[in-house]
Design a protein around this motif. Structure first.
Motif, mmCIF file in Angstrom:
data_model
loop_
_atom_site.group_PDB
_atom_site.id
_atom_site.type_symbol
_atom_site.label_atom_id
_atom_site.label_comp_id
_atom_site.label_asym_id
_atom_site.label_seq_id
_atom_site.Cartn_x
_atom_site.Cartn_y
_atom_site.Cartn_z
ATOM 1 N N SER A 1 -3.461 -0.408 -5.433
ATOM 2 C CA SER A 1 -3.797 0.842 -6.118
ATOM 3 C C SER A 1 -5.200 1.330 -5.765
ATOM 4 O O SER A 1 -5.477 2.534 -5.807
ATOM 5 N N ALA B 1 -4.755 3.122 -2.523
ATOM 6 C CA ALA B 1 -4.008 4.354 -2.787
ATOM 7 C C ALA B 1 -4.883 5.414 -3.436
ATOM 8 O O ALA B 1 -4.718 6.613 -3.184
ATOM 9 N N ILE C 1 0.828 -1.200 0.000
ATOM 10 C CA ILE C 1 0.000 0.000 0.000
ATOM 11 C C ILE C 1 0.865 1.254 0.000
ATOM 12 O O ILE C 1 0.572 2.226 -0.698
ATOM 13 N N ASN D 1 0.745 7.088 -6.512
ATOM 14 C CA ASN D 1 -0.440 7.912 -6.728
ATOM 15 C C ASN D 1 -0.140 9.392 -6.501
ATOM 16 O O ASN D 1 -0.537 10.253 -7.304
ATOM 17 N N ILE E 1 0.690 4.231 -2.728
ATOM 18 C CA ILE E 1 0.368 5.620 -2.371
ATOM 19 C C ILE E 1 1.428 6.570 -2.909
ATOM 20 O O ILE E 1 1.122 7.648 -3.432
ATOM 21 N N ASN F 1 1.317 4.980 7.193
ATOM 22 C CA ASN F 1 1.014 3.693 6.575
ATOM 23 C C ASN F 1 1.738 2.529 7.244
ATOM 24 O O ASN F 1 1.227 1.410 7.261
#
Length: 283
Positions: A251, A254, A17, A24, A21, A102
């Motif tokens: 994704s 994210a 994750i 993104n 992120i 996270n």
């Protein structure tokens, strides 16, 4: 490029994750600080930074090793970020626009198997780490409410999975801090949490068959966790037969985090946003 020029710190960014992120946010023009802890993650994190800089020209990715479970690690991460992105020769103040908490650890033990060492390990990383990080970063947050903090929680905080007395408790604590910070930091930033269910990452892949079997009934009733032929890969379809459905793609988590970091999300704070395929509906 809605986040062009902003600076984000992402803990646990070496994989899963966290890496999604970072991708993104970089795609939105954000400069990112990629945090990792273990030596074994160093090369992977450095390569991720190189790849992001190539894919998204104009953004800068920095790598900082710091242990979010230690008492000093969070402050070391902030110091490392400042060393990378602040030039003391200028009068420009150093600013942290986005913090993504996270980094997390999970150990599944039934009540009889829980012990003080396991308790401390999970709470130090999952709860104390985010608190100390925000404490160290507070002086560098914006003063115009443009800042964003997103805490990665878990559906485990509210669904009561067997074996997660400690892990589920850490995520419930993180959600409680989310609401407190939303008030304390109201003039600086918004503060929200996202609560994934199973995600196709190393953490979920490392759970036992017994744990996965207990999760299956929850997964079967989640409307978005049905694996789809022609959409999901053969590997995902095969695993879904035993799991009751598919895990989320990193994704997809994210994307929700990235949305909360946008200027348009400036009127949302203190919320736990459900990103778990419908395992739990928001209230």
């Amino acid at each position: 490029m809605s986040l062009k020029g902003k600076l984000a710190i992402i803990t646990g960014a070496s994989r899963g994750i966290g890496a999604a992120i970072a991708e993104n946010l970089a795609a939105k023009g954000c400069n990112v600080v990629l945090n990792y802890t273990a030596n074994s993650s160093g090369n992977r994190t450095v390569q991720l930074a190189i790849d992001l800089d190539k894919r998204y020209p104009g953004t800068v990715s920095a790598v900082v090793r710091a242990d979010m479970g230690s008492e000093t690690g969070p402050a070391e991460l902030i110091a490392g970020a400042k060393a990378h992105f602040h030039d003391p020769r200028t009068n420009d103040p150093f600013q942290i626009d986005i913090i993504i908490n996270n980094a997390g650890v999970s150990v599944n033990n039934v009540i009889a198997e829980c012990d003080a060492q396991d308790f401390a390990y999970q709470y130090n990383v999952n709860v104390r780490g985010p608190l100390l990080l925000v404490q160290a970063a507070e002086q560098y947050l914006p003063h115009d409410r443009s800042g964003r903090i997103v805490n990665i929680s878990s559906v485990s905080s509210s669904l009561g999975f067997i074996g997660q007395s400690v892990y589920g408790g850490t995520k419930a604590a993180l959600e409680a801090m989310t609401r407190t910070w939303a008030r304390e930091l109201a003039e600086r930033c918004t503060v929200n949490a996202v609560n994934p269910g199973p995600v196709a990452t190393d953490m979920y892949g490392g759970t036992t068959p017994e744990f996965q079997a207990r999760m299956a009934n929850f997964i079967r009733t989640a409307p978005l966790m049905v694996a789809r032929e022609g959409v999901d890969s053969a590997e995902v379809l095969e695993r879904a037969k035993g799991d009751g459905g598919r895990a989320a793609y990193a994704s997809e988590i994210a994307g929700v985090v990235g949305m909360l970091c946008l200027p348009e999300a400036g009127f949302t704070t203190g919320s736990v946003v459900c990103a778990n395929g419908g395992m739990k509906f928001s209230v």
